[in-house]
Design an enzyme around this catalytic site. Structure first.
Site, PDB file in Angstrom:
ATOM      1  N   GLU A 194      63.082  49.458  38.978  1.00 10.14           N
ATOM      2  CA  GLU A 194      61.999  49.697  38.011  1.00 10.14           C
ATOM      3  C   GLU A 194      61.196  50.806  38.921  1.00 10.14           C
ATOM      4  OE1 GLU A 194      59.920  48.040  41.483  1.00 10.14           O
ATOM      5  OE2 GLU A 194      61.717  47.526  40.321  1.00 10.14           O
ATOM      6  N   ASP A 238      55.913  46.499  48.022  1.00 11.14           N
ATOM      7  CA  ASP A 238      56.582  47.245  46.924  1.00 11.14           C
ATOM      8  C   ASP A 238      55.946  48.546  46.668  1.00 11.14           C
ATOM      9  OD1 ASP A 238      59.230  47.941  46.450  1.00 11.14           O
ATOM     10  OD2 ASP A 238      58.866  47.435  44.253  1.00 11.14           O
ATOM     11  N   SER A 295      65.496  40.667  35.497  1.00 17.54           N
ATOM     12  CA  SER A 295      66.642  40.733  36.508  1.00 17.54           C
ATOM     13  C   SER A 295      66.054  40.167  37.804  1.00 17.54           C
ATOM     14  CB  SER A 295      67.278  42.106  36.586  1.00 17.54           C
ATOM     15  OG  SER A 295      67.578  42.592  35.599  1.00 17.54           O
ATOM     16  N   ASP A 310      56.620  43.069  42.945  1.00 20.80           N
ATOM     17  CA  ASP A 310      57.872  43.198  42.526  1.00 20.80           C
ATOM     18  C   ASP A 310      58.520  41.979  42.190  1.00 20.80           C
ATOM     19  OD1 ASP A 310      60.239  44.083  40.942  1.00 20.80           O
ATOM     20  OD2 ASP A 310      60.930  45.403  42.727  1.00 20.80           O
ATOM     21  N   ARG A 356      62.080  53.768  39.745  1.00 19.34           N
ATOM     22  CA  ARG A 356      62.538  55.079  39.720  1.00 19.34           C
ATOM     23  C   ARG A 356      61.967  55.344  38.177  1.00 19.34           C
ATOM     24  NH1 ARG A 356      68.673  53.352  40.349  1.00 19.34           N
ATOM     25  NH2 ARG A 356      67.560  52.275  42.124  1.00 19.34           N
ATOM     26  N   LYS A 369      64.449  38.940  41.244  1.00 19.57           N
ATOM     27  CA  LYS A 369      65.114  38.423  42.379  1.00 19.57           C
ATOM     28  C   LYS A 369      65.310  37.108  42.928  1.00 19.57           C
ATOM     29  CE  LYS A 369      62.548  42.585  43.930  1.00 19.57           C
ATOM     30  NZ  LYS A 369      63.508  43.471  44.580  1.00 19.57           N
TER      31      LYS A 369
END
Length: 486
Positions: free
Chosen positions: A331, A270, A257, A252, A333, A259
């Site tokens: 992401e 993840d 967006s 991830d 969810r 990290k």
């Protein structure tokens, strides 16, 4: 080598109280062990050790380790069985010291709880060193004496299940891609006649109209897979199954967006949700638990390519609900939304999902416990009681309507993938989002972000990915299968 436990005495200066195995060994060496222990320093505190050499020809090295108080029982403040935790921690320390001494074979005192002793030994010795040329010496722990061999073996299987999850979570993301993850689990389940494994390709995911899942996967060059496991352990294959769902993001980056780079390497884990639920099913199969279980793991990477989700994009989930992707790093969810919709196809007895879902969960509880959001007190009770035995704790979190409003108040779509007050109650708004894809009356969401890794908090786990709460899920399944039997 031999690892023996000793209880701390009620009185500060009292003589050490051996376990029955310790007493037997002391008699074998004509009381020398007790004598040496009393002259070698103050009484042994919990988790502290002393090493003695040359006491007996069969055991050139004997390690005595402090178990703390005898019969401590369940600690209501700590929400765990203290005796079991003490045994796990003590045995792990003793076995690791034997490893430092390069003793290849260690006999372990069952310390009154052979299952906990086996868990301590097998979890405590585990380390991911697949890719290193220089490896620590291999130590094989075995039970000292034969009285509790069944409980010991059960403990070994529980611990190996958690170690499988640790292996998958720790391995680099270029070694455990979505397809390699699925194939590794398939290979682990190959020997069981009552298990079917389906590795569903991207084309199948598209026919299932899992638009939310696919929107995350399309940012990566690695194709997504949907892993589906059917374990038919129940007496009747038509009995309603327990359905496990696990978030399987094998790396991830956060997507667009992005990290921060510091610590991003840990995002190889993840897929901890998928790793723990799949490992729990492998363990249930090894224990031959009499329950039907279905495991579902949407597996993909979240990467920032020219095809990736952009903040503000709207995607459509399997149940037709539209989702505004306000943050591409929320992401997990999106994957779970589609997998949870699919989980409702199986007339489930209960649906339990696990996911390293939110940093907010780590902020709330740290690594002390897994956060559980559930619409079912029956389900909560089973998970909670299981966690007291395993010492891998759970803590109930709220699923208030208060949080639902924050994800349904969305300018462009039915739902936003983040709460409108951004960081406030982040774990709770994530759970509220998932609830929008659940109609089952027994559902629990386990946010395992806080328990993903271990620094030094759990004494019987080394530093690294923790594989929690695999044993709690297994114990939960065991309790549920007893329920079905009665």
């Amino acid at each position: 080598g031999l690892v023996l436990g000793v209880y701390s005495s009620e009185k500060e200066e009292g003589a050490a109280r051996f376990t029955s195995a310790g007493d037997a060994f002391d008699r074998l060496v004509s009381g020398k062990l007790r004598e040496l222990l009393s002259v070698s320093g103050p009484p042994l505190k919990k988790g502290k050790t002393r090493i003695f050499h040359g006491l007996h020809q069969d055991f050139p090295s004997v390690i005595v380790v402090g178990l703390g108080k005898q019969n401590a029982g369940v600690n209501d403040q700590e929400n765990w069985n203290e005796d079991k935790e003490n045994v796990r921690a003590a045995v792990a320390v003793g076995c690791r010291q034997m490893q430092d001494l390069e003793v290849p074979c260690v006999e372990v005192d069952p310390c009154g709880d052979a299952q906990a002793a086996a868990e301590g030994a097998v979890l405590g010795l585990y380390e991911y060193n697949e890719l290193k040329q220089k490896k620590k010496p291999v130590v094989t722990p075995q039970l000292h004496g034969s009285a509790e061999s069944e409980a010991w073996q059960k403990g070994v299987i529980y611990a190996e299940g958690q170690n499988l999850a640790r292996y998958l979570m720790e391995a680099p993301a270029n070694y455990v891609t979505p397809i390699k993850f699925a194939e590794h689990i398939e290979q682990k389940l190959r020997s069981f006649g009552n298990v079917k494994v389906h590795i569903r390709p991207e084309s199948w995911i598209a026919t299932q109209q899992m638009g939310a899942f696919l929107s995350v996967a399309k940012g990566s060059a690695e194709p997504p897979v949907f892993l589906e496991i059917h374990y038919s352990g129940g007496a009747n294959t038509n009995d309603s199954p327990l359905v496990f769902v696990g978030k399987g993001v094998t790396f991830d980056s956060g997507g667009i967006s992005l990290k921060p780079s510091s610590g991003m390497d840990a995002m190889r884990a993840d897929m901890g949700g998928a790793a723990t639920i799949c490992s729990a099913i492998v363990t249930a199969a090894a224990l031959n638990l009499p329950l039907n279980i279905i495991g579902l793991a949407p597996l993909c990477e979240n990467m920032p390519s020219g095809k990736a989700n952009k903040p503000g994009d709207v995607v459509r989930a399997k149940n037709g609900k539209t989702i505004q992707v306000d943050n591409t790093d929320a992401e997990g969810r999106l994957l779970l939304a589609d997998a949870l919709c699919y989980a409702h196809n199986f007339n489930a007895r209960a649906i339990v999902n696990a996911a390293t879902l939110t940093g907010a969960m780590d902020v709330a509880l740290g690594s002390a416990a897994t956060g559980v959001f559930t619409n079912s007190s029956w389900l909560w009770t089973h998970l909670y009681e299981a966690s007291i035995l395993t010492g891998d704790r759970v803590w109930r979190m709220p699923l208030f309507e208060h949080y639902t409003k924050q994800v349904t108040d969305c300018p462009l779509a039915d739902l936003s993938n983040i709460g409108k007050y951004s960081r406030a109650g982040g774990a709770c708004t994530a759970a509220a989002f998932l609830k929008e894809f659940v109609t089952a009356s027994h559902w629990a969401h386990l946010d395992i972000a806080g328990v993903m890794s271990n620094k030094d908090e759990v004494p019987y786990l080394r530093k690294g990915m923790a594989g929690r709460p695999t044993r709690t899920l297994v114990e939960f399944v065991a309790r549920l299968s007893q329920d079905s039997h009665n």
